[in-house]
Design a protein around this motif. Structure first.
Motif, PDB file in Angstrom:
ATOM      1  N   LYS A 136     110.331  68.982 -13.549  1.00 52.24           N
ATOM      2  CA  LYS A 136     111.076  68.817 -12.303  1.00 52.24           C
ATOM      3  C   LYS A 136     112.234  67.853 -12.509  1.00 52.24           C
ATOM      4  O   LYS A 136     113.351  68.079 -12.042  1.00 52.24           O
ATOM      5  N   TYR A 137     111.972  66.737 -13.230  1.00 49.19           N
ATOM      6  CA  TYR A 137     113.034  65.773 -13.515  1.00 49.19           C
ATOM      7  C   TYR A 137     114.161  66.427 -14.310  1.00 49.19           C
ATOM      8  O   TYR A 137     115.337  66.252 -13.996  1.00 49.19           O
ATOM      9  N   ILE A 138     113.810  67.210 -15.354  1.00 52.93           N
ATOM     10  CA  ILE A 138     114.814  67.866 -16.196  1.00 52.93           C
ATOM     11  C   ILE A 138     115.678  68.796 -15.356  1.00 52.93           C
ATOM     12  O   ILE A 138     116.914  68.789 -15.446  1.00 52.93           O
ATOM     13  N   SER A 139     115.034  69.593 -14.516  1.00 52.61           N
ATOM     14  CA  SER A 139     115.753  70.545 -13.669  1.00 52.61           C
ATOM     15  C   SER A 139     116.682  69.826 -12.694  1.00 52.61           C
ATOM     16  O   SER A 139     117.846  70.219 -12.513  1.00 52.61           O
ATOM     17  N   GLU A 140     116.183  68.767 -12.076  1.00 54.95           N
ATOM     18  CA  GLU A 140     116.992  68.036 -11.092  1.00 54.95           C
ATOM     19  C   GLU A 140     118.157  67.312 -11.756  1.00 54.95           C
ATOM     20  O   GLU A 140     119.264  67.270 -11.212  1.00 54.95           O
ATOM     21  N   TYR A 141     117.936  66.749 -12.939  1.00 57.46           N
ATOM     22  CA  TYR A 141     119.015  66.048 -13.644  1.00 57.46           C
ATOM     23  C   TYR A 141     120.133  67.025 -13.989  1.00 57.46           C
ATOM     24  O   TYR A 141     121.312  66.732 -13.760  1.00 57.46           O
ATOM     25  N   ARG A 142     119.762  68.189 -14.523  1.00 56.78           N
ATOM     26  CA  ARG A 142     120.776  69.176 -14.904  1.00 56.78           C
ATOM     27  C   ARG A 142     121.538  69.689 -13.689  1.00 56.78           C
ATOM     28  O   ARG A 142     122.744  69.956 -13.775  1.00 56.78           O
ATOM     29  N   SER A 143     120.856  69.829 -12.574  1.00 54.81           N
ATOM     30  CA  SER A 143     121.517  70.362 -11.374  1.00 54.81           C
ATOM     31  C   SER A 143     122.445  69.350 -10.719  1.00 54.81           C
ATOM     32  O   SER A 143     123.310  69.718  -9.920  1.00 54.81           O
ATOM     33  N   ASN A 144     122.284  68.075 -11.061  1.00 55.28           N
ATOM     34  CA  ASN A 144     123.091  67.022 -10.443  1.00 55.28           C
ATOM     35  C   ASN A 144     124.315  66.617 -11.256  1.00 55.28           C
ATOM     36  O   ASN A 144     125.027  65.690 -10.863  1.00 55.28           O
ATOM     37  N   ILE A 145     124.549  67.276 -12.389  1.00 53.49           N
ATOM     38  CA  ILE A 145     125.760  66.970 -13.152  1.00 53.49           C
ATOM     39  C   ILE A 145     126.720  68.147 -13.063  1.00 53.49           C
ATOM     40  O   ILE A 145     126.302  69.279 -12.810  1.00 53.49           O
ATOM     41  N   SER A 146     127.985  67.881 -13.280  1.00 50.46           N
ATOM     42  CA  SER A 146     129.003  68.917 -13.098  1.00 50.46           C
ATOM     43  C   SER A 146     128.882  70.007 -14.171  1.00 50.46           C
ATOM     44  O   SER A 146     128.316  69.789 -15.244  1.00 50.46           O
ATOM     45  N   THR A 147     129.441  71.169 -13.868  1.00 47.64           N
ATOM     46  CA  THR A 147     129.418  72.293 -14.804  1.00 47.64           C
ATOM     47  C   THR A 147     130.147  71.953 -16.096  1.00 47.64           C
ATOM     48  O   THR A 147     129.720  72.338 -17.186  1.00 47.64           O
ATOM     49  N   ASP A 148     131.248  71.199 -15.982  1.00 52.96           N
ATOM     50  CA  ASP A 148     132.010  70.804 -17.175  1.00 52.96           C
ATOM     51  C   ASP A 148     131.149  69.999 -18.140  1.00 52.96           C
ATOM     52  O   ASP A 148     131.192  70.216 -19.351  1.00 52.96           O
ATOM     53  N   ILE A 149     130.390  69.058 -17.594  1.00 46.27           N
ATOM     54  CA  ILE A 149     129.518  68.240 -18.442  1.00 46.27           C
ATOM     55  C   ILE A 149     128.376  69.086 -18.987  1.00 46.27           C
ATOM     56  O   ILE A 149     128.034  69.015 -20.168  1.00 46.27           O
ATOM     57  N   LEU A 150     127.782  69.901 -18.132  1.00 41.15           N
ATOM     58  CA  LEU A 150     126.639  70.725 -18.531  1.00 41.15           C
ATOM     59  C   LEU A 150     127.004  71.664 -19.671  1.00 41.15           C
ATOM     60  O   LEU A 150     126.192  71.949 -20.556  1.00 41.15           O
ATOM     61  N   GLU A 151     128.248  72.160 -19.674  1.00 38.85           N
ATOM     62  CA  GLU A 151     128.690  73.090 -20.701  1.00 38.85           C
ATOM     63  C   GLU A 151     129.298  72.389 -21.920  1.00 38.85           C
ATOM     64  O   GLU A 151     129.648  73.039 -22.902  1.00 38.85           O
ATOM     65  N   SER A 152     129.405  71.074 -21.853  1.00 36.51           N
ATOM     66  CA  SER A 152     129.980  70.322 -22.971  1.00 36.51           C
ATOM     67  C   SER A 152     128.992  70.230 -24.124  1.00 36.51           C
ATOM     68  O   SER A 152     127.802  69.994 -23.928  1.00 36.51           O
ATOM     69  N   GLY A 153     129.507  70.401 -25.342  1.00 36.78           N
ATOM     70  CA  GLY A 153     128.669  70.258 -26.529  1.00 36.78           C
ATOM     71  C   GLY A 153     128.196  68.835 -26.735  1.00 36.78           C
ATOM     72  O   GLY A 153     127.210  68.596 -27.431  1.00 36.78           O
ATOM     73  N   GLU A 154     128.887  67.878 -26.112  1.00 31.04           N
ATOM     74  CA  GLU A 154     128.468  66.479 -26.226  1.00 31.04           C
ATOM     75  C   GLU A 154     127.279  66.185 -25.326  1.00 31.04           C
ATOM     76  O   GLU A 154     126.564  65.205 -25.533  1.00 31.04           O
ATOM     77  N   TYR A 155     127.091  67.029 -24.312  1.00 31.95           N
ATOM     78  CA  TYR A 155     125.904  66.856 -23.471  1.00 31.95           C
ATOM     79  C   TYR A 155     124.724  67.663 -24.023  1.00 31.95           C
ATOM     80  O   TYR A 155     123.614  67.154 -24.159  1.00 31.95           O
ATOM     81  N   SER A 156     124.981  68.932 -24.340  1.00 28.87           N
ATOM     82  CA  SER A 156     123.906  69.777 -24.868  1.00 28.87           C
ATOM     83  C   SER A 156     124.475  70.731 -25.910  1.00 28.87           C
ATOM     84  O   SER A 156     125.385  71.512 -25.620  1.00 28.87           O
ATOM     85  N   PHE A 157     123.933  70.652 -27.115  1.00 28.62           N
ATOM     86  CA  PHE A 157     124.413  71.464 -28.238  1.00 28.62           C
ATOM     87  C   PHE A 157     124.025  72.925 -28.029  1.00 28.62           C
ATOM     88  O   PHE A 157     122.909  73.235 -27.646  1.00 28.62           O
ATOM     89  N   LYS A 158     124.977  73.808 -28.316  1.00 25.82           N
ATOM     90  CA  LYS A 158     124.705  75.251 -28.224  1.00 25.82           C
ATOM     91  C   LYS A 158     125.231  75.927 -29.469  1.00 25.82           C
ATOM     92  O   LYS A 158     126.324  75.633 -29.914  1.00 25.82           O
ATOM     93  N   ALA A 159     124.441  76.819 -30.027  1.00 19.74           N
ATOM     94  CA  ALA A 159     124.860  77.539 -31.234  1.00 19.74           C
ATOM     95  C   ALA A 159     124.237  78.915 -31.261  1.00 19.74           C
ATOM     96  O   ALA A 159     123.155  79.125 -30.703  1.00 19.74           O
ATOM     97  N   PHE A 160     124.922  79.830 -31.886  1.00 19.78           N
ATOM     98  CA  PHE A 160     124.378  81.175 -32.110  1.00 19.78           C
ATOM     99  C   PHE A 160     124.169  81.352 -33.608  1.00 19.78           C
ATOM    100  O   PHE A 160     125.084  81.134 -34.396  1.00 19.78           O
ATOM    101  N   LEU A 161     122.954  81.683 -34.017  1.00 17.47           N
ATOM    102  CA  LEU A 161     122.677  81.946 -35.414  1.00 17.47           C
ATOM    103  C   LEU A 161     122.810  83.434 -35.674  1.00 17.47           C
ATOM    104  O   LEU A 161     122.173  84.253 -35.013  1.00 17.47           O
ATOM    105  N   VAL A 162     123.659  83.799 -36.623  1.00 18.22           N
ATOM    106  CA  VAL A 162     123.916  85.209 -36.925  1.00 18.22           C
ATOM    107  C   VAL A 162     123.216  85.550 -38.234  1.00 18.22           C
ATOM    108  O   VAL A 162     123.463  84.905 -39.251  1.00 18.22           O
TER     109      VAL A 162
END
Length: 203
Positions: free
Chosen positions: A177-203
């Motif tokens: 619940k804490y994880i969900s609420e924290y993510r919902s309370n930050i802006s989309t720009d931050i949420l999509e930033s690689g400095e906030y959460s790393f995202k990668a596609f392995l090919v």
């Protein structure tokens, strides 16, 4: 570098490397828990090294300006105070990433929840990448960790394992619940930033 800066810097680097070692061990089921605790120590030590280098003593003071002690030991700034002192921008993605883990560390420190691993991998990876970036920015290339690390070999979980990781135990419901609420309370720009959460596609 002065002695106290070197001491904190060594502690920061060793804690971060140990955190990665714990996380990447195949047989370890307390991956996220151990990693988050050790990375919290690493970040705190890094901030202390930075403040000492800037001639700022990261120690609480009493009202009479004397350094505060608890049971005889100096009371150093904890991670939350260090973050507030270091970042002037409250919406900095690196700051938001660290702040995500402060309450989370307190919630999982005394619990066993391997089901968290798959849910917070992106934030965990960014916590390490950001640590190395700040380390390099403040102390130079010779102190960064990236040359010591490489990609970990992965065995991808089965659909059954993924389904089980999504199930929430009694202990983990409050954490999820804490994880969900924290993510919902930050802006989309931050949420999509690689400095906030790393995202990668392995090919």
């Amino acid at each position: 570098l002065p002695y106290n800066v070197k001491q904190m810097l060594n502690k920061a680097r060793e804690s971060a490397l140990l955190a990665v070692e714990v996380y990447n061990k195949p047989a370890t089921k307390f991956k996220s828990g151990g990693y988050v605790v050790l990375m919290s120590i690493a970040w705190t030590a890094l901030f202390h090294a930075i403040f000492f280098k800037r001639k700022i003593k990261p120690i609480y003071r009493e009202k009479n300006k004397r350094y505060k002690r608890v049971k005889g030991d100096l009371q150093y700034w904890e991670l939350e105070t260090c973050v507030n002192k270091y970042f002037s921008d409250i919406n900095n993605p690196i700051r938001k990433n660290i702040e995500f883990f402060i309450p989370l560390r307190n919630k999982i420190e005394h619990k066993f929840m391997p089901e968290l691993d798959i849910n917070i991998f992106g934030e965990c990876q960014s916590l390490l990448l950001n640590f190395d970036s700040v380390l390099e920015k403040e102390f130079g290339e010779e102190y960064r960790l990236r040359e010591s690390l490489t990609f970990a070999l992965q065995l991808f979980p089965t659909s059954d394992a993924i389904a089980k990781s999504i199930e929430t135990s009694k202990d983990s419901k409050a954490v999820m619940k804490y994880i969900s609420e924290y993510r919902s309370n930050i802006s989309t720009d931050i949420l999509e930033s690689g400095e906030y959460s790393f995202k990668a596609f392995l090919v």
